[in-house]
Write an enzyme that holds these catalytic residues in place. Structure first.
Site, PDB file in Angstrom:
ATOM      1  N   GLU A   7       0.819  -1.205   0.000  1.00  0.00           N
ATOM      2  CA  GLU A   7       0.000   0.000   0.000  1.00  0.00           C
ATOM      3  C   GLU A   7       0.853   1.256   0.000  1.00  0.00           C
ATOM      4  O   GLU A   7       0.530   2.243  -0.671  1.00  0.00           O
ATOM      5  CB  GLU A   7      -0.954  -0.035   1.191  1.00  0.00           C
ATOM      6  N   ASP A  14      -2.876  -7.956  19.006  1.00  0.00           N
ATOM      7  CA  ASP A  14      -1.521  -8.299  18.573  1.00  0.00           C
ATOM      8  C   ASP A  14      -0.673  -8.941  19.660  1.00  0.00           C
ATOM      9  O   ASP A  14       0.358  -9.549  19.346  1.00  0.00           O
ATOM     10  CB  ASP A  14      -0.797  -7.043  18.080  1.00  0.00           C
TER      11      ASP A  14
END
Length: 458
Positions: free
Chosen positions: A181, A310
């Site tokens: 990206e 995470d």
């Protein structure tokens, strides 16, 4: 409202619940408990919730920081039972069930939820952080944007063609979704938006190098989607270097495959590791620094301590770790918040968490993206539309959804980008602080350094 209270024997009748981290997981826990009017304290070292999946657009001047950030107090202000504390938790005293903040303040808890996210991991080369910023915070995004724009400004001024070439060379390390990206967005910024802004240089000739150690980009996607992403990036002029591991990163150059490449700026998208705070629990961590949890998200060996997002090693039905995605963290937070509320209200045992995969997506460039959900695999404009809908839906706050949607539409029609602001101290080309070399404070030493997870927290 059921806040923590004590009996005559000093024992909490309603448990003191503390959530550390105001990301997707932590916010959902706090909101679920707030809706149930159960007292909870949420602590974060930032005063805002950040929508990290769109952080690369702040770094490449497509969006402004306020478009993807919202004050935590504003988000949770509707829930009177939720208390927000601005602070950095530095120590967990599990025996006494106390958290210690950086300023020495202590916060007691009966139930602790750790959702502190991740940070860039440089495979033991922490000195690289000074010249190769990762992308995890608004400060990171602003630093990258400033150095990126400064490189073009300095290239416009220099008369040395060799130096001009260096100043118009950008390297990105890591071919996961974040790296892809970033590469696509920088290519469009230079080839469309900036092409009309300069007179002595041609920004559309900017050299963008995407370095990936693996054999294909977007390793978490199907091979045909990886091939599409590579071809799409190459059509934008991005050089994709697969099967190449970066060997050295310095202020003005990188070394890849024995070749030294002069660069203006190097960006890190190759790996992340869990926040080191969970290492203080004293339990085993996986390669990415994540702590193993039970099916109900409770840390193994630590009753009433939960880990989400995470920092948690959660296995799916096939025994594979769940990825570090926004949808995973959000679902875990919703699940745990509602489960804790039921346990407090009725004494129910905590149910097992089950992840419902709603698909994985990455944008490659203008009206080009990949989307995968089970057997469904999309690419091109349809995938780009799905990517836009998913990200707008996940944004916190109606006003952000409207603002971002309008800005994307304007960008699509005009190729314009509005947030092209240089917010870093001005430096001269060739100095030790020139673009790609501006010093950054090294990351603080980790309590238990861990190898990398796949890059991306989305």
């Amino acid at each position: 409202m059921r806040f923590a209270t004590e009996s005559s024997h000093g024992r909490s009748l309603t448990p003191r619940i503390v959530v550390v981290g105001g990301g997707f997981a932590g916010l959902e826990v706090a909101k679920a408990l707030g809706k149930a009017e159960i007292g909870v304290t949420i602590i974060d070292r930032h005063n805002h919730h950040l929508f990290q999946p769109l952080l690369y657009q702040v770094a490449t001047a497509a969006l402004s920081a306020p478009d993807i950030a919202e004050p935590i107090r504003k988000i949770l202000g509707r829930y009177p039972s939720v208390q927000v504390l601005f602070g950095d938790v530095t120590e967990i005293v599990t025996e006494a069930r106390i958290l210690v903040l950086a300023d020495g303040t202590t916060v007691p808890y009966d139930i602790l939820v750790l959702a502190t996210g991740s940070q860039p991991f440089y495979f033991g080369q922490e000195s690289w952080a000074r010249v190769c910023p990762g992308l995890k915070t608004i400060e990171d995004a602003r630093t990258i944007r400033s150095r990126l724009l400064l490189s073009f400004e300095h290239a416009e001024r220099t008369t040395d063609p060799v130096e001009q070439s260096r100043l118009m060379t950008i390297a990105i390390i890591g071919g996961g979704p974040t790296g892809v990206e970033l590469a696509g967005s920088i290519a469009e910024l230079s080839r469309h938006t900036l092409a009309r802004d300069f007179r002595n240089i041609r920004p559309e000739k900017t050299r963008i190098i995407l370095v990936e150690a693996g054999e294909r980009l977007l390793a978490g996607f199907a091979p045909e989607l990886s091939r599409y992403a590579r071809l799409r990036l190459e059509s934008l002029g991005v050089e994709v270097a697969l099967g190449n591991r970066v060997e050295a990163i310095e202020a003005h150059q990188i070394t890849v495959g024995g070749q030294v490449i002069p660069v203006a700026l190097t960006l890190w998208a190759a790996g992340v590791a869990a926040s080191p705070l969970v290492a203080q629990l004293g339990v085993g961590l996986d390669r990415g620094g994540r702590v193993k949890v039970e099916s109900d998200l409770q840390v193994v060996g630590h009753p009433d301590v939960f880990a989400l997002g995470d920092v948690a090693l959660v296995l799916d039905g096939n025994g594979q770790p769940l990825p570090g995605l926004a949808q995973v963290a959000k679902q875990q937070g919703e699940h745990l918040g509602m489960a804790l509320a039921r346990r407090i209200d009725t004494g129910d045992t905590l149910p097992a968490f089950a992840f419902s995969n709603r698909g994985n997506t990455a944008i490659v460039g203008r009206h080009a993206a990949v989307f995968e959900s089970g057997r469904l695999k999309l690419k091109g404009w349809i995938a780009w539309s799905a990517w836009a809908l998913i990200h707008v839906y996940l944004l916190v706050g109606f006003q952000h959804r409207v603002q971002v949607s309008i800005q994307w539409l304007w960008r699509y029609l005009t190729y314009e980008r509005g947030a092209r602001l240089i917010a870093e101290e001005r430096v001269e080309p060739g100095s030790t602080s020139s673009p790609g070399a501006a010093p950054r404070e090294p990351l603080p030493p980790k309590a238990d350094p861990a190898p990398a997870l796949p890059a991306r927290t989305d």
